[in-house]
Design an enzyme around this catalytic site. Structure first.
Site, short mmCIF file in Angstrom:
data_model
loop_
_atom_site.label_atom_id
_atom_site.label_comp_id
_atom_site.label_asym_id
_atom_site.label_seq_id
_atom_site.Cartn_x
_atom_site.Cartn_y
_atom_site.Cartn_z
N ASP A 192 -25.08 16.27 -34.70
CA ASP A 192 -25.86 15.22 -35.35
C ASP A 192 -24.92 14.14 -35.90
O ASP A 192 -25.16 12.94 -35.73
CB ASP A 192 -26.70 15.82 -36.47
CG ASP A 192 -27.43 14.76 -37.28
OD1 ASP A 192 -28.33 14.10 -36.72
OD2 ASP A 192 -27.10 14.58 -38.46
N GLU A 209 -28.10 18.24 -29.61
CA GLU A 209 -27.14 18.01 -30.70
C GLU A 209 -26.05 19.08 -30.71
O GLU A 209 -24.86 18.76 -30.88
CB GLU A 209 -27.85 17.97 -32.04
CG GLU A 209 -28.74 16.75 -32.23
CD GLU A 209 -29.42 16.72 -33.58
OE1 GLU A 209 -29.68 15.62 -34.08
OE2 GLU A 209 -29.70 17.81 -34.14
#
Length: 232
Positions: A48, A120
């Site tokens: 992220d 992610e």
């Protein structure tokens, strides 16, 4: 497709295969497989942060004249769950997932939230194992290719721009009036007018009232820019 096959197909010069296994391990599998207790959540955290940095860098240089607020909106649309799930599907990451029995039966392999998470976590593993250049290669295949898919009329707030222009000159407000709704119930089209002092400044259409209002404000701004209004 096995993880090793995927990495080789993508020409990724991996060093730590275990990182990628961790990136594709759902908590349900880790809980059931007593010999393996790592799941993708830590790598998801890392991925992220990596996405935020490199997508920001890409947008910053792609749109040198776009203000901070618009760049933030652009980035949020590119890295939101729906978008990341799409990119995950494009790469076929769902096939690489290690899932618990219950999660498998309930459709976890196709669940958008899971697909977004493993995109992610994969980016996190790739960054830790191979560094920036390999991450950028994957982003060029996925996120960077879809910048032009964004609805820029949703991003640009024409309503606020119009209101600020009107208030700066005359300290008045504008209102929006629904003129008509057409089309089938599952795909309606709205027609809206923006009005000031009973004068129609612009008209717009959209698949929602919000979009129609934005288009009406955009129409008004275009007309005002070519009229004597701005020359007063």
């Amino acid at each position: 497709m096995k993880i090793l096959d995927f990495l080789q197909a993508e020409n990724i010069p991996f060093q730590k295969l275990s990182l990628y296994k961790e990136a594709f391990t759902h908590a349900s599998y880790a809980n059931e497989a007593h010999h393996y207790n790592k799941d993708y959540e830590r790598l998801e955290f890392m991925g992220d942060a990596v996405l935020q940095l490199y997508v920001s860098d890409f947008l910053f240089h792609l749109f040198p004249d776009v203000p901070e607020g618009t760049l933030t909106t652009l980035r949020s649309k590119l890295v939101r769950e729906e978008s990341l799930a799409r990119f995950s599907k494009e790469l076929g990451l769902g096939e690489l997932l290690f899932l618990g029995v219950g999660e498998e039966k309930s459709g976890g392999r196709e669940r958008e939230s899971v697909l977004a998470n493993i995109f992610e976590s994969f980016i996190g593993a790739l960054y830790l194992d191979c560094g920036k250049d390999e991450v950028i290669k994957i982003l060029e295949q996925t996120i960077f290719q879809h910048v032009n898919d964004l609805d820029y009329d949703d991003i640009t707030d024409y309503k606020t721009t119009l209101q600020e222009l009107i208030q700066a000159d005359q300290r008045k407000t504008v209102t929006y009036e629904l003129l008509e709704t057409s089309g089938p119930s599952n795909a309606p089209e709205f027609k809206v007018a923006v009005i000031m002092d009973e004068m129609r400044l612009g008209v717009g259409k959209g698949t929602s009232k919000k979009r129609a209002e934005q288009q009406a404000a955009k129409d008004a701004l275009n007309k005002l820019a070519t009229s004597d209004y701005l020359k007063k």
